[in-house]
Design an enzyme around this catalytic site. Structure first.
Site, PDB file in Angstrom:
ATOM      1  N   PRO A 136       0.799  -1.231   0.000  1.00 37.87           N
ATOM      2  CA  PRO A 136       0.000   0.000   0.000  1.00 37.87           C
ATOM      3  C   PRO A 136       0.834   1.284   0.000  1.00 37.87           C
ATOM      4  O   PRO A 136       0.778   2.085   0.943  1.00 37.87           O
ATOM      5  CB  PRO A 136      -0.822  -0.148   1.286  1.00 37.87           C
ATOM      6  CG  PRO A 136       0.077  -0.904   2.205  1.00 37.87           C
ATOM      7  CD  PRO A 136       0.818  -1.867   1.320  1.00 37.87           C
ATOM      8  N   CYS A 137       1.562   1.510  -1.070  1.00 38.13           N
ATOM      9  CA  CYS A 137       2.386   2.718  -1.134  1.00 38.13           C
ATOM     10  C   CYS A 137       1.538   3.984  -1.244  1.00 38.13           C
ATOM     11  O   CYS A 137       2.048   5.081  -1.032  1.00 38.13           O
ATOM     12  CB  CYS A 137       3.411   2.626  -2.251  1.00 38.13           C
ATOM     13  SG  CYS A 137       2.734   2.394  -3.880  1.00 38.13           S
ATOM     14  N   HIS A 138       0.246   3.837  -1.513  1.00 41.69           N
ATOM     15  CA  HIS A 138      -0.633   5.016  -1.523  1.00 41.69           C
ATOM     16  C   HIS A 138      -0.757   5.618  -0.132  1.00 41.69           C
ATOM     17  O   HIS A 138      -1.154   6.768   0.002  1.00 41.69           O
ATOM     18  CB  HIS A 138      -2.014   4.655  -2.084  1.00 41.69           C
ATOM     19  CG  HIS A 138      -2.779   3.677  -1.272  1.00 41.69           C
ATOM     20  ND1 HIS A 138      -2.536   2.313  -1.334  1.00 41.69           N
ATOM     21  CD2 HIS A 138      -3.786   3.849  -0.373  1.00 41.69           C
ATOM     22  CE1 HIS A 138      -3.363   1.699  -0.506  1.00 41.69           C
ATOM     23  NE2 HIS A 138      -4.124   2.606   0.084  1.00 41.69           N
TER      24      HIS A 138
END
Length: 178
Positions: A136-138
């Protein structure tokens, strides 16, 4: 060895999922199918690509649909991890960011062993993230009020963060996730 893939429509754009027998290889958002296929071809140039769903892709599709519907906060599909040890260390730490929360680059760097904590290393791992939402780099921001780099675009990042601001309506037990 062949790679099976499928493309789905989500509220966040088109989603390409690709898997080999050992696990999911790619989960990538795009605006059109040709862009997604070009990425798959570029990342796996010597593999036979077959447009078909298999049991692993069906499981991934179900989990992505549940996430998009606000019914799931984590993923539990088998992953065929690729990348360097440095990327793995950073991706594993990104997976630790809880659903609905955001970390700064500094918070992430503090959790990483040397030399992986460097801004350059983090940016390289973000740019090569093969698994949208699963890694989940968001959830990574450059400052308390700013968005970080998101390889699938800032607009999509904002949509994902807004999705995660709404509580999950159903929690999945560990038995259901395995």
């Amino acid at each position: 060895m062949a790679i099976d893939y499928c493309i789905q429509t989500t509220p966040f754009g088109r989603l390409l999922l690709a898997a080999a027998p050992e696990g999911l290889l790619l989960a990538s958002f795009g605006d059109d199918d040709s862009e997604l296929l070009a990425e798959l071809t570029e990342t796996h140039p010597n593999r036979l690509l077959i447009y078909r769903a298999n049991a692993m892709l069906e499981q991934a599709i179900d989990q992505y649909q549940a996430y998009c519907a606000g019914q799931r906060s984590q993923f539990s599909v088998p992953i065929a991890w690729q990348g360097s040890a440095q990327q793995h260390a950073i991706w594993q730490q990104l997976i630790q960011i809880p659903y609905g929360q955001q970390w700064s680059y500094q918070q992430l760097a503090e959790q990483l062993p040397r030399p992986y904590h460097a801004a350059y290393a983090i940016n390289q791992a973000l740019r090569s993230n093969p698994l949208a939402l699963i890694i989940p780099c968001h959830r990574l921001t450059s400052s308390p009020h700013g968005l970080g780099y998101y390889r699938w675009g800032r607009s999509r990042q904002q949509q994902l963060l807004a999705r995660e601001a709404i509580p999950v309506t159903a929690k999945y037990s560990m038995e259901m996730m395995s």
